[in-house]
Design an enzyme around this catalytic site. Structure first.
Site, PDB file in Angstrom:
ATOM      1  N   ARG A   1       6.353  -4.489  -7.346  1.00 33.75           N
ATOM      2  CA  ARG A   1       5.315  -4.973  -6.270  1.00 33.75           C
ATOM      3  C   ARG A   1       5.847  -6.343  -5.568  1.00 33.75           C
ATOM      4  NH1 ARG A   1      -0.383  -3.364  -6.238  1.00 33.75           N
ATOM      5  NH2 ARG A   1      -1.587  -4.294  -5.214  1.00 33.75           N
TER       6      ARG A   1
ATOM      7  N   LYS B   1      -3.367   9.031  -9.743  1.00 35.97           N
ATOM      8  CA  LYS B   1      -2.741   7.456  -9.786  1.00 35.97           C
ATOM      9  C   LYS B   1      -2.458   6.677 -11.068  1.00 35.97           C
ATOM     10  CE  LYS B   1      -4.624   3.057  -8.285  1.00 35.97           C
ATOM     11  NZ  LYS B   1      -4.184   2.138  -8.999  1.00 35.97           N
TER      12      LYS B   1
ATOM     13  N   PHE C   1       6.871   8.605  -5.017  1.00 38.31           N
ATOM     14  CA  PHE C   1       6.089   9.178  -4.827  1.00 38.31           C
ATOM     15  C   PHE C   1       6.268   8.958  -3.064  1.00 38.31           C
ATOM     16  CE2 PHE C   1       3.957   5.336  -6.223  1.00 38.31           C
ATOM     17  CZ  PHE C   1       3.662   4.902  -5.787  1.00 38.31           C
TER      18      PHE C   1
ATOM     19  N   GLU D   1       6.228   4.911  -9.369  1.00 40.54           N
ATOM     20  CA  GLU D   1       5.445   3.922 -10.610  1.00 40.54           C
ATOM     21  C   GLU D   1       6.931   4.297 -11.190  1.00 40.54           C
ATOM     22  OE1 GLU D   1       2.454   2.036  -9.113  1.00 40.54           O
ATOM     23  OE2 GLU D   1       2.018   2.156 -10.951  1.00 40.54           O
TER      24      GLU D   1
ATOM     25  N   ARG E   1      -3.067  -2.658   3.845  1.00 41.94           N
ATOM     26  CA  ARG E   1      -3.630  -1.862   3.456  1.00 41.94           C
ATOM     27  C   ARG E   1      -4.414  -0.819   3.789  1.00 41.94           C
ATOM     28  NH1 ARG E   1      -5.098  -2.931  -2.050  1.00 41.94           N
ATOM     29  NH2 ARG E   1      -4.349  -4.925  -2.117  1.00 41.94           N
TER      30      ARG E   1
ATOM     31  N   LYS F   1      -8.123   5.172  -3.126  1.00 38.86           N
ATOM     32  CA  LYS F   1      -7.953   5.640  -4.207  1.00 38.86           C
ATOM     33  C   LYS F   1      -8.762   5.571  -4.482  1.00 38.86           C
ATOM     34  CE  LYS F   1      -7.644   0.056  -4.770  1.00 38.86           C
ATOM     35  NZ  LYS F   1      -7.107  -1.313  -5.479  1.00 38.86           N
TER      36      LYS F   1
END
Ligand code: AMP
Length: 560
Positions: free
Chosen positions: A270, A250, A340, A300, A412, A418
């Site tokens: 984002r 992460k 990713f 990211e 989500r 995470k």
């Protein structure tokens, strides 16, 4: 043609209702009477956005421009306007009151004029947004002044709130989604899918009306909502739940969604804002490192410090916010890209493909240099090893992803989990509070926190907490602080006698010029009131500083 007054009456009606189902019903019936052009606008307007979330257009009106326009339209001085603001704490109330007291000399255009339509307001907003250059503030103020001078107090109330993008009628995307579904006979899930692909509620509403929601597809150039992660219960528990997991670091950076068509590259943040111009080296690495005509990629961007470790989040923000003279900042804060996911390739949406297939395709088209490494495993020891390395390198932890899962845009869920180190909490002194708004107007809803400086003994601010407080606690906290209120400050803010200690959790401590301590808490959340602790037992600035230094694995395993 629908008048803006009709819209203002709708808002006022919705504002007085607590239940979301009822709000959605009223909105649905309003939507079903709109024509196509109005339907493109109203779904964003009711959420307090002059333009759709995915649009590049920004209104760019600040409070001072608004007060200036209001003063000119109403004949009230800016001092009078600020007085009303101090009394009410609501720009909508300020505008309604100032326009209500309009001096006769400014009345002429109002009495004679036609009433404003929704489209009139939208087109003025467009002119405001397009104003640029040296005279932009005065162009913005003039257009706003025109809108206010053509308004009744009720219309002025919602024009002001819309201009500052704060509607305060308790309508979010969820209620609009339900209203669109109800108005045009679709299911909320169909509407949501359309919204996740387009980020434009107005467009979704129009397609829903035409019965063509299924036409809305992932398209290059139009950002889709990003898939999000849930907090896991820990490595063994989360892994047991998932079975086999695709494990990645992460990364401690900022999310980017990249759209590539040939050499044209567009990057979204984002929040789905276009940030292409700010991130030239990411554009370059996509042109060099992605071998396919067109793709939508997810990843990211990480700011790399001189020691190779990621720089704090706020440094990356400097990059994302910088639009002009980017080169200097880019040299100081160079970014690295870790891809990713891939959600679209050469005309084919991939969102419904399982992650394992998307990853295979991603590895086929992208240079390993810009790929996030991934390990598929069901062994907790292996995951623990990856986790330790990630934290030691200064990153946040690991992501566990279900290899069979589709790309759930805007969701989500438990398919992305995470795992991060548990941050310690801080015991902080409450030194101020702010009265709530709307339904919460009679409660103190957010609290200013401070930490004692061990050298001077003074309490220094570290920020505000408003999260982690439910309705029941609101009442209790308001009672608790009522007798401690010292002075009423500006607007809705009060100072309170420093007596109560809050235990507060947070994501990260940042350096900050906004607060007197020099630090700020990122995403603070109230854990509990420490009525067992006396003022002297609050955590000092020394502890804040030492937590700041140790976070992000700076003293973590393997970092020496
Ligand atoms: P959070 O912001 O704590 O909800 O965590 C989700 C965020 O972690 C995403 O939005 C990404 O910006 C970031 N992230 C870092 N590494 C990864 C990764 N390997 N996969 C997905 N998200 C990641």
């Amino acid at each position: 043609m629908t008048t803006f007054l009709g819209f203002a009456e709708l808002c006022s009606k919705i504002e007085g209702i607590a239940g979301s189902i009822e709000k959605a019903e009223i909105l649905a019936s309003f939507l079903s009477d709109l024509d196509e052009a109005e339907l493109a606008i109203v779904p964003s307007f009711v959420t307090g956005s002059p333009f759709p979330a995915s649009s590049e257009i920004l209104l760019g009106v600040g409070p001072s421009t608004l007060y200036d326009a209001l003063s000119r339209a109403s004949g009230s001085s800016t001092t009078e306007i600020k007085d009303i603001l101090r009394r009410t704490g609501d720009v909508g109330a300020v505008a309604a009151e100032a326009i209500g007291k309009r001096r006769p000399s400014t009345l002429s255009s109002f009495i004679g004029g036609d009433s404003l339509s929704i489209l009139d307001v939208y087109s003025r907003f467009l002119q405001i947004a397009r104003a640029s250059g040296r005279r932009s503030q005065s162009v913005k103020a003039k257009n706003l002044q025109y809108l206010f001078s053509e308004s009744s107090p009720l219309e002025a109330r919602y024009i002001a709130r819309l201009a500052l993008e704060d509607m305060r009628i308790g309508v979010g995307e969820g209620i609009v989604r339900d209203a669109i579904a109800k108005a045009f006979g679709a299911t909320p899930a169909e509407v949501e899918r359309g919204y996740n692909f387009t980020g434009d509620l107005g467009l979704v509403a129009r397609r829903a009306k035409e019965g063509r929601l299924s036409d809305l597809k992932v398209e290059i150039g139009r950002p889709i909502k990003m898939m999000l992660a849930q907090i896991g219960s820990g490595i063994p528990g989360s892994l047991a739940e998932m079975g086999t997991a695709a494990v990645e670091w992460k990364f401690d950076g900022s999310r980017v969604q990249i759209h590539k068509r040939g050499d044209d590259v567009e990057i979204f943040s984002r929040r789905l804002e276009r940030v292409t111009r700010s991130l030239p080296e990411i554009v370059a690495s996509i042109r060099e490192g992605v071998r396919t005509e067109s793709a939508i990629l997810d990843g990211e961007a990480v700011a790399r410090g001189e020691d190779g470790r990621p720089l704090p989040f706020q440094e990356i923000l400097k990059r994302f916010r910088r639009k002009y003279k980017v080169e200097g900042t880019a040299k100081k804060i160079p970014l690295e890209l870790f891809l990713f996911d891939i959600v679209y390739l050469d005309g084919h949406p991939l969102i419904d493909e399982p992650l394992r297939e998307r990853r295979r395709i991603l590895e086929e088209v992208a240079d390993p240099k810009i790929l996030a490494a991934q390990t598929v495993t069901s062994d907790p020891e292996v995951v623990a090893g990856i986790y330790e390395k990630a934290v030691a390198a200064g990153h946040e932890g690991v992501m566990l992803k279900s290899p069979a899962s589709p790309y759930a845009a805007g969701k989500r869920g438990k398919n992305w989990v995470k795992i991060k180190p548990v941050m310690e909490t801080l015991d902080l002194v409450v030194v101020g509070a702010r009265w709530g708004e709307g339904r919460r107007a009679t409660f103190l809803g957010s609290f200013r926190l401070a930490s004692p400086d061990p050298d001077t003994g003074r309490l220094e601010d570290v920020g505000w907490v408003a999260t982690g407080i439910n309705d029941e606690m609101l009442a209790e906290l308001t009672d608790l602080f009522r007798d401690l209120v010292l002075v009423s400050g500006e607007g809705m803010v009060v100072e309170v006698k420093p007596e109560v200690i809050f235990e507060v959790a947070f994501e990260e401590i940042q350096k900050s010029k906004s607060y007197s301590s020099g630090y700020a808490l990122r995403f603070p959340r109230l854990v509990r009131v420490r009525d067992d602790k006396a003022l002297e037992e609050a955590d000092s600035l020394e502890r804040v500083a030492s937590l700041y230094a140790t976070q992000r694995g700076r003293n973590g395993p393997g970092s020496g």
